[in-house]
Write an enzyme that holds these catalytic residues in place. Structure first.
Site, PDB file in Angstrom:
ATOM      1  CG  ASP A 215      -0.424  -0.074   2.517  1.00 38.21           C
ATOM      2  OD1 ASP A 215       0.815  -0.136   2.635  1.00 38.21           O
ATOM      3  OD2 ASP A 215      -1.202  -0.075   3.497  1.00 38.21           O
ATOM      4  CB  SER A 216       4.548   1.862  -0.099  1.00 28.30           C
ATOM      5  OG  SER A 216       4.848   0.862  -1.051  1.00 28.30           O
TER       6      SER A 216
ATOM      7  CG  ASP B 248       0.541  -4.131   1.890  1.00 32.15           C
ATOM      8  OD1 ASP B 248       0.843  -5.147   2.538  1.00 32.15           O
ATOM      9  OD2 ASP B 248       1.224  -3.088   1.902  1.00 32.15           O
TER      10      ASP B 248
ATOM     11  CE  LYS C 148       3.507  -5.749   3.564  1.00 30.25           C
ATOM     12  NZ  LYS C 148       2.991  -4.576   4.319  1.00 30.25           N
TER      13      LYS C 148
ATOM     14  CD  GLU D 243       0.809  -1.478   8.016  1.00 32.06           C
ATOM     15  OE1 GLU D 243       0.515  -0.705   8.953  1.00 32.06           O
ATOM     16  OE2 GLU D 243       1.236  -1.075   6.906  1.00 32.06           O
TER      17      GLU D 243
ATOM     18  CD  GLU E 286       8.363  -0.095   6.993  1.00 29.01           C
ATOM     19  OE1 GLU E 286       7.405  -0.843   6.722  1.00 29.01           O
ATOM     20  OE2 GLU E 286       8.498   1.034   6.499  1.00 29.01           O
TER      21      GLU E 286
HETATM   22  O1  KIV Z   1       3.626  -1.079   1.427  1.00 33.82           O
HETATM   23  C1  KIV Z   1       4.778  -1.501   1.294  1.00 33.82           C
HETATM   24  O2  KIV Z   1       5.451  -1.272   0.279  1.00 33.82           O
HETATM   25  C2  KIV Z   1       5.357  -2.273   2.389  1.00 33.82           C
HETATM   26  C3  KIV Z   1       6.819  -2.600   2.342  1.00 33.82           C
HETATM   27  C4  KIV Z   1       7.620  -1.434   2.759  1.00 33.82           C
HETATM   28  C5  KIV Z   1       7.113  -3.778   3.189  1.00 33.82           C
HETATM   29  O3  KIV Z   1       4.654  -2.608   3.297  1.00 33.82           O
END
Ligand code: KIV
Length: 280
Positions: free
Chosen positions: A42-43, A95, A125, A127, A194
Protein backbone atom coordinates in the site's frame (compact mmCIF):
# COMPACT_ATOMS: atom_id res chain seq x y z
CA UNK A 1 7.08 -19.59 -6.09
CA UNK A 2 4.60 -20.45 -3.31
CA UNK A 3 4.48 -19.27 0.33
CA UNK A 4 5.79 -22.66 1.49
CA UNK A 5 8.79 -22.28 -0.84
CA UNK A 6 9.87 -19.24 1.18
CA UNK A 7 10.01 -21.33 4.36
CA UNK A 8 12.05 -23.92 2.43
CA UNK A 9 14.41 -21.16 1.28
CA UNK A 10 14.95 -20.12 4.89
CA UNK A 11 15.69 -23.74 5.86
CA UNK A 12 18.22 -23.94 3.02
CA UNK A 13 19.80 -20.64 4.12
CA UNK A 14 18.97 -18.92 0.81
CA UNK A 15 18.25 -15.18 1.13
CA UNK A 16 14.76 -14.06 0.09
CA UNK A 17 14.20 -10.93 -2.01
CA UNK A 18 10.92 -9.03 -2.12
CA UNK A 19 10.26 -5.93 -4.25
CA UNK A 20 7.14 -3.85 -4.61
CA UNK A 21 5.16 -3.64 -7.85
CA UNK A 22 2.23 -1.32 -8.57
CA UNK A 23 1.32 -2.01 -12.19
CA UNK A 24 2.10 -4.32 -15.11
CA UNK A 25 5.33 -2.55 -16.10
CA UNK A 26 6.82 -2.56 -12.60
CA UNK A 27 5.80 -6.21 -12.07
CA UNK A 28 7.62 -7.22 -15.27
CA UNK A 29 10.76 -5.35 -14.15
CA UNK A 30 10.62 -6.97 -10.70
CA UNK A 31 10.13 -10.45 -12.23
CA UNK A 32 12.87 -9.95 -14.82
CA UNK A 33 15.23 -8.80 -12.07
CA UNK A 34 14.59 -12.14 -10.33
CA UNK A 35 12.77 -11.14 -7.10
CA UNK A 36 11.20 -14.03 -5.17
CA UNK A 37 8.17 -11.98 -4.16
CA UNK A 38 6.33 -9.11 -5.89
CA UNK A 39 4.50 -7.17 -3.19
CA UNK A 40 1.68 -4.86 -4.24
CA UNK A 41 2.29 -2.78 -1.12
CA UNK A 42 0.00 0.00 0.00
CA UNK A 43 3.07 2.27 -0.19
CA UNK A 44 1.82 2.71 -3.77
CA UNK A 45 -0.69 5.14 -2.27
CA UNK A 46 2.28 7.46 -1.70
CA UNK A 47 4.69 6.52 -4.52
CA UNK A 48 2.23 6.06 -7.40
CA UNK A 49 -0.90 7.91 -6.30
CA UNK A 50 0.66 10.94 -4.59
CA UNK A 51 -1.04 10.64 -1.19
CA UNK A 52 0.83 11.81 1.95
CA UNK A 53 0.24 8.53 3.80
CA UNK A 54 -0.96 5.01 2.98
CA UNK A 55 -4.28 5.59 4.76
CA UNK A 56 -6.52 6.86 1.92
CA UNK A 57 -6.11 3.92 -0.48
CA UNK A 58 -9.16 1.66 -0.72
CA UNK A 59 -9.44 -2.09 -1.17
CA UNK A 60 -10.87 -1.61 -4.67
CA UNK A 61 -7.86 0.54 -5.61
CA UNK A 62 -5.43 -2.04 -4.19
CA UNK A 63 -7.17 -4.77 -6.20
CA UNK A 64 -7.04 -2.63 -9.36
CA UNK A 65 -3.23 -2.30 -8.95
CA UNK A 66 -2.84 -5.97 -8.01
CA UNK A 67 -4.72 -7.08 -11.12
CA UNK A 68 -2.43 -4.90 -13.25
CA UNK A 69 0.66 -6.40 -11.56
CA UNK A 70 -0.81 -9.87 -12.10
CA UNK A 71 -1.29 -9.18 -15.82
CA UNK A 72 2.34 -8.03 -15.97
CA UNK A 73 3.52 -11.26 -14.35
CA UNK A 74 1.39 -13.31 -16.75
CA UNK A 75 2.90 -11.44 -19.74
CA UNK A 76 6.37 -12.13 -18.28
CA UNK A 77 5.52 -15.85 -17.89
CA UNK A 78 4.39 -16.02 -21.52
CA UNK A 79 7.63 -14.32 -22.57
CA UNK A 80 9.61 -16.97 -20.61
CA UNK A 81 7.71 -19.74 -22.43
CA UNK A 82 8.44 -18.16 -25.82
CA UNK A 83 12.13 -17.85 -24.89
CA UNK A 84 12.18 -21.43 -23.61
CA UNK A 85 13.44 -20.28 -20.19
CA UNK A 86 12.05 -21.71 -16.99
CA UNK A 87 12.56 -18.97 -14.41
CA UNK A 88 9.90 -19.06 -11.69
CA UNK A 89 7.58 -16.06 -11.50
CA UNK A 90 7.61 -14.16 -8.20
CA UNK A 91 4.95 -14.87 -5.62
CA UNK A 92 2.33 -12.08 -5.87
CA UNK A 93 1.22 -10.68 -2.51
CA UNK A 94 -1.33 -7.89 -2.00
CA UNK A 95 -1.38 -5.52 0.98
CA UNK A 96 -4.73 -5.18 2.73
CA UNK A 97 -5.29 -1.43 3.15
CA UNK A 98 -6.23 0.52 6.27
CA UNK A 99 -9.70 -0.37 7.65
CA UNK A 100 -10.22 -3.32 5.31
CA UNK A 101 -9.38 -5.79 8.11
CA UNK A 102 -9.63 -3.84 11.39
CA UNK A 103 -13.42 -3.36 11.66
CA UNK A 104 -14.83 -6.85 11.76
CA UNK A 105 -13.59 -10.37 11.20
CA UNK A 106 -16.08 -11.37 8.47
CA UNK A 107 -15.22 -8.28 6.42
CA UNK A 108 -11.52 -8.94 6.93
CA UNK A 109 -11.72 -12.51 5.61
CA UNK A 110 -13.89 -11.33 2.69
CA UNK A 111 -11.38 -8.56 1.87
CA UNK A 112 -8.47 -11.00 1.90
CA UNK A 113 -10.47 -13.47 -0.18
CA UNK A 114 -11.11 -10.80 -2.82
CA UNK A 115 -7.35 -10.40 -3.29
CA UNK A 116 -7.20 -14.10 -4.23
CA UNK A 117 -10.50 -14.30 -6.16
CA UNK A 118 -10.54 -10.98 -8.05
CA UNK A 119 -6.83 -10.31 -8.38
CA UNK A 120 -4.34 -13.09 -8.87
CA UNK A 121 -2.65 -12.59 -5.45
CA UNK A 122 -1.38 -15.74 -3.75
CA UNK A 123 -1.56 -14.15 -0.32
CA UNK A 124 -2.12 -10.94 1.61
CA UNK A 125 -0.08 -8.79 3.99
CA UNK A 126 -1.51 -6.98 6.96
CA UNK A 127 0.00 -4.90 9.75
CA UNK A 128 0.19 -5.47 13.50
CA UNK A 129 -0.51 -8.26 15.95
CA UNK A 130 -3.24 -6.98 18.25
CA UNK A 131 -5.54 -9.76 19.54
CA UNK A 132 -8.25 -8.88 16.96
CA UNK A 133 -5.66 -8.94 14.16
CA UNK A 134 -4.34 -12.32 15.32
CA UNK A 135 -7.91 -13.67 15.35
CA UNK A 136 -8.55 -12.56 11.75
CA UNK A 137 -5.19 -13.94 10.59
CA UNK A 138 -6.10 -17.27 12.16
CA UNK A 139 -9.43 -17.27 10.29
CA UNK A 140 -7.80 -16.27 7.01
CA UNK A 141 -5.19 -19.00 7.28
CA UNK A 142 -7.84 -21.61 8.16
CA UNK A 143 -9.80 -20.40 5.09
CA UNK A 144 -6.81 -21.12 2.85
CA UNK A 145 -5.49 -17.57 2.57
CA UNK A 146 -1.70 -17.26 3.07
CA UNK A 147 -0.85 -14.28 5.30
CA UNK A 148 2.35 -12.25 5.57
CA UNK A 149 2.70 -10.35 8.87
CA UNK A 150 4.23 -6.88 9.29
CA UNK A 151 5.63 -5.48 12.57
CA UNK A 152 7.82 -2.59 13.70
CA UNK A 153 7.13 0.60 11.75
CA UNK A 154 3.62 -0.07 10.49
CA UNK A 155 2.71 2.89 8.24
CA UNK A 156 -1.05 2.43 8.72
CA UNK A 157 -0.43 3.57 12.35
CA UNK A 158 1.50 6.68 11.29
CA UNK A 159 -0.63 8.95 13.47
CA UNK A 160 0.42 6.94 16.54
CA UNK A 161 3.95 5.86 15.62
CA UNK A 162 5.15 8.42 13.08
CA UNK A 163 7.83 7.15 10.68
CA UNK A 164 10.32 6.70 13.56
CA UNK A 165 12.40 3.62 14.32
CA UNK A 166 10.40 1.23 16.52
CA UNK A 167 11.27 -1.14 19.40
CA UNK A 168 14.03 1.10 20.70
CA UNK A 169 13.61 0.24 24.41
CA UNK A 170 13.60 -3.14 26.19
CA UNK A 171 9.84 -3.08 26.92
CA UNK A 172 8.96 -2.43 23.27
CA UNK A 173 11.49 -5.07 22.20
CA UNK A 174 9.92 -7.70 24.45
CA UNK A 175 6.48 -6.79 23.08
CA UNK A 176 7.73 -7.20 19.52
CA UNK A 177 9.25 -10.63 20.36
CA UNK A 178 5.85 -11.79 21.71
CA UNK A 179 4.03 -10.37 18.67
CA UNK A 180 6.35 -12.18 16.26
CA UNK A 181 5.77 -15.41 18.18
CA UNK A 182 1.98 -14.90 18.02
CA UNK A 183 2.04 -14.16 14.27
CA UNK A 184 3.94 -17.38 13.64
CA UNK A 185 1.48 -19.31 15.86
CA UNK A 186 -1.47 -17.73 13.98
CA UNK A 187 -0.08 -19.22 10.77
CA UNK A 188 1.72 -16.37 8.97
CA UNK A 189 4.05 -17.80 6.32
CA UNK A 190 6.59 -14.96 6.79
CA UNK A 191 7.05 -11.71 8.65
CA UNK A 192 8.15 -8.25 7.51
CA UNK A 193 10.07 -6.25 10.14
CA UNK A 194 10.34 -2.56 9.31
CA UNK A 195 12.72 0.02 10.85
CA UNK A 196 13.73 -1.77 14.07
CA UNK A 197 17.17 -2.34 15.62
CA UNK A 198 19.30 -4.75 13.59
CA UNK A 199 20.20 -6.86 16.67
CA UNK A 200 16.53 -7.55 17.41
CA UNK A 201 15.78 -8.44 13.78
CA UNK A 202 18.79 -10.80 13.75
CA UNK A 203 17.61 -12.44 16.97
CA UNK A 204 14.08 -12.92 15.61
CA UNK A 205 15.38 -14.36 12.33
CA UNK A 206 17.20 -16.98 14.44
CA UNK A 207 14.25 -17.66 16.75
CA UNK A 208 11.41 -17.90 14.28
CA UNK A 209 10.77 -20.84 11.94
CA UNK A 210 9.10 -18.57 9.35
CA UNK A 211 11.27 -16.22 7.26
CA UNK A 212 11.88 -12.75 8.66
CA UNK A 213 12.11 -10.17 5.88
CA UNK A 214 13.62 -6.86 6.85
CA UNK A 215 13.55 -3.26 5.69
CA UNK A 216 15.59 -0.90 7.81
CA UNK A 217 16.24 -3.87 10.11
CA UNK A 218 19.89 -4.69 9.37
CA UNK A 219 21.47 -7.12 6.93
CA UNK A 220 21.11 -10.37 8.85
CA UNK A 221 17.41 -11.12 8.27
CA UNK A 222 16.31 -14.13 6.20
CA UNK A 223 15.44 -11.74 3.40
CA UNK A 224 15.06 -8.10 2.45
CA UNK A 225 12.16 -6.09 1.05
CA UNK A 226 12.35 -2.69 -0.61
CA UNK A 227 9.96 -0.27 -2.24
CA UNK A 228 11.10 -0.51 -5.87
CA UNK A 229 10.45 3.18 -6.58
CA UNK A 230 12.81 4.06 -3.67
CA UNK A 231 15.57 1.77 -4.95
CA UNK A 232 15.25 3.23 -8.43
CA UNK A 233 15.46 6.78 -7.10
CA UNK A 234 12.01 7.71 -8.42
CA UNK A 235 10.53 9.03 -5.18
CA UNK A 236 11.10 12.44 -3.63
CA UNK A 237 10.62 11.28 0.00
CA UNK A 238 13.32 8.64 0.39
CA UNK A 239 13.28 6.77 3.73
CA UNK A 240 16.72 7.01 5.43
CA UNK A 241 17.01 3.19 5.59
CA UNK A 242 16.38 2.66 1.87
CA UNK A 243 18.88 4.67 -0.20
CA UNK A 244 18.45 4.68 -3.99
CA UNK A 245 20.63 2.48 -6.22
CA UNK A 246 20.32 4.88 -9.15
CA UNK A 247 18.98 8.37 -9.75
CA UNK A 248 16.09 7.01 -11.86
CA UNK A 249 14.17 10.27 -11.82
CA UNK A 250 17.24 12.23 -12.99
CA UNK A 251 18.02 9.68 -15.71
CA UNK A 252 14.45 9.68 -16.98
CA UNK A 253 14.21 13.48 -16.98
CA UNK A 254 17.56 13.78 -18.81
CA UNK A 255 16.55 11.26 -21.49
CA UNK A 256 13.19 12.94 -22.03
CA UNK A 257 14.79 16.42 -22.13
CA UNK A 258 17.15 15.17 -24.85
CA UNK A 259 14.21 13.82 -26.83
CA UNK A 260 12.28 17.08 -26.44
CA UNK A 261 15.21 19.23 -27.55
CA UNK A 262 15.86 16.85 -30.48
CA UNK A 263 12.24 17.34 -31.58
CA UNK A 264 12.56 21.11 -31.30
CA UNK A 265 15.83 21.38 -33.21
CA UNK A 266 15.12 18.79 -35.91
CA UNK A 267 12.41 20.46 -37.96
CA UNK A 268 13.19 18.88 -41.37
CA UNK A 269 14.10 21.30 -44.17
CA UNK A 270 11.73 19.36 -46.46
CA UNK A 271 8.70 20.00 -44.29
CA UNK A 272 6.77 22.87 -45.93
CA UNK A 273 5.82 25.74 -43.70
CA UNK A 274 2.08 25.67 -43.01
CA UNK A 275 0.49 28.51 -45.03
CA UNK A 276 -1.34 31.10 -43.02
CA UNK A 277 -5.09 30.56 -42.96
CA UNK A 278 -6.81 32.73 -45.58
CA UNK A 279 -8.77 35.66 -44.22
CA UNK A 280 -12.47 35.40 -44.87
O1 KIV B 1 3.63 -1.08 1.43
C1 KIV B 1 4.78 -1.50 1.29
O2 KIV B 1 5.45 -1.27 0.28
C2 KIV B 1 5.36 -2.27 2.39
C3 KIV B 1 6.82 -2.60 2.34
C4 KIV B 1 7.62 -1.43 2.76
C5 KIV B 1 7.11 -3.78 3.19
O3 KIV B 1 4.65 -2.61 3.30
Amino acid sequence: MRPADLIARKQEGLPITMLTAWDALSAIVVAEAGADVALVGDSLAMTALGYDTTLPITLDEMLHHCRAAGRGLEAWRQEQLRRGTKRPAPLLICDLPFLSYQCNADEAVAAAGRALKEAPAAGVKLEGAEPETLAVIDRMVRSGIPVLGHLGLTPQSVHQLGYRRQASDPVAQERLRRQAEHLEAAGCFALVLEHIPAELATELSGDRRIPVIGIGAGDACDGQVRVTADLLGLTSRQPPFSPPLINGRGLAVEALQQWISAQRSARPATRPAVPAAPHC
